[in-house]
Design a protein around this motif. Structure first.
Motif, short mmCIF file in Angstrom:
data_model
loop_
_atom_site.label_atom_id
_atom_site.label_comp_id
_atom_site.label_asym_id
_atom_site.label_seq_id
_atom_site.Cartn_x
_atom_site.Cartn_y
_atom_site.Cartn_z
N ILE A 137 15.66 5.02 11.14
CA ILE A 137 14.80 4.35 10.17
C ILE A 137 15.43 3.05 9.69
CG2 ILE A 137 15.68 5.37 8.03
CD1 ILE A 137 11.99 4.86 9.06
N ARG A 138 16.74 2.90 9.80
CA ARG A 138 17.37 1.65 9.39
C ARG A 138 16.94 0.49 10.29
NH1 ARG A 138 22.57 1.78 8.38
NH2 ARG A 138 23.05 3.99 8.77
N LEU A 139 16.36 0.78 11.45
CA LEU A 139 15.92 -0.27 12.34
C LEU A 139 14.66 -0.97 11.84
CD1 LEU A 139 16.34 1.68 15.71
CD2 LEU A 139 17.94 0.06 14.70
N TYR A 140 14.00 -0.40 10.83
CA TYR A 140 12.73 -0.92 10.36
C TYR A 140 12.87 -1.47 8.95
CZ TYR A 140 11.19 1.98 14.26
OH TYR A 140 11.05 2.55 15.51
N THR A 141 11.80 -2.14 8.50
CA THR A 141 11.71 -2.65 7.13
C THR A 141 10.59 -1.90 6.44
OG1 THR A 141 12.46 -4.84 7.83
CG2 THR A 141 11.35 -4.68 5.70
N TYR A 142 10.88 -1.40 5.27
CA TYR A 142 9.95 -0.53 4.56
C TYR A 142 8.66 -1.27 4.20
CZ TYR A 142 8.05 2.38 0.81
OH TYR A 142 7.22 3.13 0.02
N GLN A 143 7.52 -0.70 4.57
CA GLN A 143 6.20 -1.18 4.18
C GLN A 143 5.55 -0.07 3.36
OE1 GLN A 143 5.43 -4.29 5.20
NE2 GLN A 143 7.25 -4.45 6.49
N CYS A 144 5.19 -0.37 2.15
CA CYS A 144 4.80 0.66 1.19
C CYS A 144 3.65 1.53 1.69
CB CYS A 144 4.43 0.01 -0.14
SG CYS A 144 3.95 1.17 -1.43
N ARG A 145 2.54 0.93 2.09
CA ARG A 145 1.37 1.72 2.46
C ARG A 145 1.48 2.27 3.88
NH1 ARG A 145 -4.31 -0.78 0.94
NH2 ARG A 145 -4.81 1.32 1.66
N ASP A 146 2.02 1.48 4.80
CA ASP A 146 2.07 1.93 6.19
C ASP A 146 3.07 3.05 6.41
OD1 ASP A 146 0.16 0.10 6.81
OD2 ASP A 146 1.53 -1.39 7.64
N ASP A 147 4.14 3.07 5.63
CA ASP A 147 5.23 4.02 5.86
C ASP A 147 5.21 5.19 4.89
OD1 ASP A 147 5.89 2.15 7.71
OD2 ASP A 147 7.67 1.40 6.69
N GLU A 148 4.04 5.52 4.38
CA GLU A 148 3.95 6.56 3.37
C GLU A 148 4.40 7.92 3.89
OE1 GLU A 148 0.60 8.49 0.32
OE2 GLU A 148 0.05 6.97 1.80
#
Length: 761
Positions: free
Chosen positions: A362-373
């Motif tokens: 998961i560190r490979l990504y950037t947190y997106q509030c709605r998409d990554d719920e």
């Protein structure tokens, strides 16, 4: 009723509206599996529409029908009376639904009629973005608006054709099935871990959104997924989602089956059907590139094992291997499948390692509030429910075999939070609020200082410096080897003896001149070995003093050894007695010019080992061990092997491990000294974890650096001025961190743990 005999070459579908009536009716799970087997092995493309209608009808009949509801209520009442409130349903009286030819043919023809407004392709014509958008428009506009929620049992074409209801995955599947029915053969389904879209074109590099995502009704139809990939969202897996062939699309239909009967129980018949269909696809090789389907099959095997040679643990490992091999290790759920499995088996060491591996993805990504719920809920559940429960359970016994006495578990805990902190970086919405900080501080305080101090924490800049130093050393050694080879080639054929540098220095230190010998002969006794053979020191006194000096210089060196080496000196000396005697004999023979007879050799070997020789052998062994240990301290520790079962490890060996980890997130790098301190400062840890200065770095730019410096200075001041222990400041630190903390997207509520599926007998 007798079973209809079917030809091995018969095709279950023709993709022209004519369905082979001899295949029906389907009265059991075996009949349905046989239908899928023929569809996958007949040499003709499997008809997605037909297969989705069949399994959809069976699923909804067994889980949502009126008879299913009555049976569930009756079974629940029976279980309530028998077990006193257990959630396990013991039986289901709903009979297996009979799938008739008339039912399937009627729904199949209805789907063709819905798609009749879309033109069919000319021969060898490929789909375009406009055609796929038109198919998605037709399906989208025929849905009931209240169905725009991710509810159960809405992912198949039977739900669409019988009630005009589909979920996100169901819309994407319907679009692909519709394009196949129209004759567009280049349209394929693409699946991430929480979303689905369509790829098309000759090389299948063109992408298009055909549905929506989440609980809202905003559709994304017609858009390209490239912006989602560029934003670094986990929803699109960095462009490494599962792109399906036809067999994998059939696997997606089977993996999407929802076996839930109630909130706390599953339907046995649907689970059995799904399990057998997935094993069929596994045997045909359609799950090799589908990690999520392998994980689903592993869960089903964990509930009820049906395969004799492949276990659920092997399936979880295959899912991880598939993600690493085909998708560059960009899938998170294979590791959460494995970690939760080990947690249920009470293999906590393995569970922590798997959860840390999930955080590394998961560190490979950037947190997106709605998409990554969804993945946010999964990680929140692990951090705030599963791990604290494990800590509470292990701290009650606190034996030598407890994970709280294992430094590697502490290292994996830090790695887990480091991955989440790095996932938060550069995002517009912070993740770690006070609801995350409290469990983190409590979990860390469970580990004593002697365990925490064993972990070697490195930073990326340290690793880069070590790599550069190792590269320079390798280059230097290579240059020296090349120079030596060149010198050897230059001296080839030369009869002159080349004197080594060490020998030259040693010989120059000896008083070998005649004047020196003459001056000293009146005062010292000559060494007979020097006169006869030319070896050793010229005077006996000098030889004795040199021996004593060597012993004196060795003694302080031995005092710096580890306790293990000091305790084993005598044992090592006795163990090496025979070897030392043989070596000494060989040395004497060599010093005699090699002229000793075989008889003299045998006499030397049979000489008893004296206590002095044993002591010298022990000193030699100790010096060698010390030299090796000193060298090994400068080398990077090798990765630890995979944790074994609780009954297979030695607690003392685990306690002596020194795991090495690297922290990459700004928050965890700031905690390095605090984590290894003898007294934990919970105030500073809470402030650092909940600080928002490291979030949104791309947006804030230069101002972010100043804010980060202010936060770091504050934390440093608190750490230096605090005199309380870690446990005393837990509540206060959490309260202080609340001022800097961010509210979670869904408040402070914690997602409920995913209940383990219960199989009714």
């Amino acid at each position: 009723m007798s079973t209809v005999t079917r030809s091995a070459s018969a095709s279950p579908m023709a993709l022209n509206g004519i369905i082979d009536a001899s295949l029906f009716p389907l009265k059991s799970t075996a009949d349905v599996v046989n239908l899928f087997r023929r569809a996958l092995t007949s040499g003709i493309e499997p008809d997605l529409t037909l297969l989705s209608i069949v399994v959809g009808y069976i699923e909804l009949s067994l889980t949502t029908g009126e008879a299913a509801s009555q049976a569930a209520a009756a079974a629940a009442a029976m279980t309530q009376a028998a077990t006193g409130g257990s959630d396990v349903i013991m039986g289901n009286s709903v009979p297996f639904p009979v799938v008739t030819h008339e039912l399937i043919a009627g729904l199949y023809k209805k789907f063709q009629t819905i798609l009749s407004v879309v033109e069919k392709p000319k021969p060898h014509r490929q789909a375009t973005r406009e055609i796929i958008k038109k198919v998605s428009d037709v399906i989208w506009n025929s849905l009931i608006r209240s169905s725009y929620k991710d509810r159960a049992h809405l992912q198949n074409l039977y739900s669409y054709l019988s009630g005009n209801k589909l979920d996100c995955f169901g819309v994407a599947l319907a679009v692909v099935a519709g394009c196949q029915l129209l004759g567009y053969k280049d349209v394929r389904l693409a699946i991430s871990e929480d979303h689905a879209w369509v790829v098309f074109g000759q090389k299948r590099v063109e992408t298009i959104e055909v549905t929506w995502h989440g609980k809202g009704s905003e559709d994304k139809r017609g858009q390209d997924i490239r912006p989602g990939i560029e934003s670094g969202s986990w929803l699109y897996l960095g462009g490494l989602a599962v792109v399906c062939e036809r067999g994998m699309e059939v696997a997606a239909i089977c993996a999407a089956l929802n076996i839930s009967l109630t909130a706390n129980s599953d339907c046995v018949e649907v689970a059995e059907l799904q399990q057998q269909l997935l094993w069929l696809l596994y045997d045909l090789g359609h799950l090799k590139r589908y990690p999520m389907a392998l994980g689903t099959l592993g869960e089903l095997e964990e509930i009820h094992r049906t395969h004799g040679s492949i276990t659920c643990e092997q399936l979880y490992r295959e899912a991880i291997d598939s993600a690493r091999t085909h998708y560059r290790n960009h899938h998170v759920y294979p590791y959460t499948y494995q970690g939760n499995y080990y947690n249920r088996l009470l293999k906590y060491r393995d569970a922590f390692a798997a959860w840390a591996n999930a955080a590394d993805v998961i560190r490979l990504y950037t947190y997106q509030c709605r998409d990554d719920e969804e993945i946010y809920k999964e990680l929140l559940d692990i951090a705030n429910e599963l791990i604290p429960y494990v800590m509470k359970t292990e701290s009650s016994g606190h034996s030598a075999r407890s994970i709280l006495r294992d430094a590697e578990v502490f290292a994996n805990l830090l790695r887990f939070y480091d991955g989440i902190c790095q996932w938060e970086e550069d995002s517009l919405t912070p993740i770690l609020h006070i609801g995350w900080a409290k469990p983190l501080v409590n979990n860390i305080t469970k580990f004593d200082y002697d365990i925490r101090s064993q972990v070697v924490i490195k930073l990326p800049e340290d690793l880069e410096a070590e790599q550069a130093q190792a590269a320079a050393l390798e280059a230097k050694e290579a240059a020296a080897a090349a120079a030596a080879a060149a010198a050897a080639e230059a001296l080839e054929g030369n009869n002159n003896t080349v004197v080594k540098k060490d020998e030259k220095t040693k010989s120059s230190e000896l008083p070998t001149t005649l004047a020196d010998l003459t001056a000293a002969c009146g005062e010292k006794i000559l060494n007979p070995d020097f006169l006869l053979q030319g070896g050793g020191q010229p005077f006996a006194e000098q030889k004795q003093q040199t021996t004593v000096g060597e012993a004196d210089s060795t003694e302080p060196h031995n005092n710096n050894n580890n306790s293990n080496s000091n305790n084993n000196n005598h044992h090592n000396a006795e163990k090496e007695a025979t070897k030392t005697t043989t070596t000494t004999t060989a040395s004497v023979t060599t010093s005699n010019g090699g002229s000793g007879s075989s008889g003299s050799n045998s006499i030397a070997i049979q000489l008893p080992v004296t206590s002095e020789a044993s002591h010298q052998a022990g000193q030699t062994q100790t010096q060698t061990q010390t030299h090796i240990q000193n060298q090994s301290q400068h080398k990077e520790a090798k990765p630890e092997p995979e944790a074994t079962a609780p009954d297979d490890y030695d607690p003392f060996e685990i306690m002596l491990k020194r795991p090495v980890i690297a922290l990459y997130s700004q928050k965890m790098k700031g905690l390095k000294d605090l984590l290894l301190a003898e007294k934990l400062n919970t105030h500073a840890i809470s402030l650092q974890v909940t600080a928002q200065s490291v979030a949104s770095r791309k947006v804030r730019g230069v101002a972010e650096k100043q804010s980060a410096a202010t936060i770091s200075a504050t934390i440093t001041a608190i750490a230096s001025s605090s005199t309380s222990s870690g446990t005393e400041g837990g509540v206060g630190g959490a309260a202080a961190g609340a001022s800097l903390g961010a509210s979670s997207p869904g408040g402070d509520s914690i997602a409920a743990s995913r209940p383990k599926r219960t199989r009714r007998e």
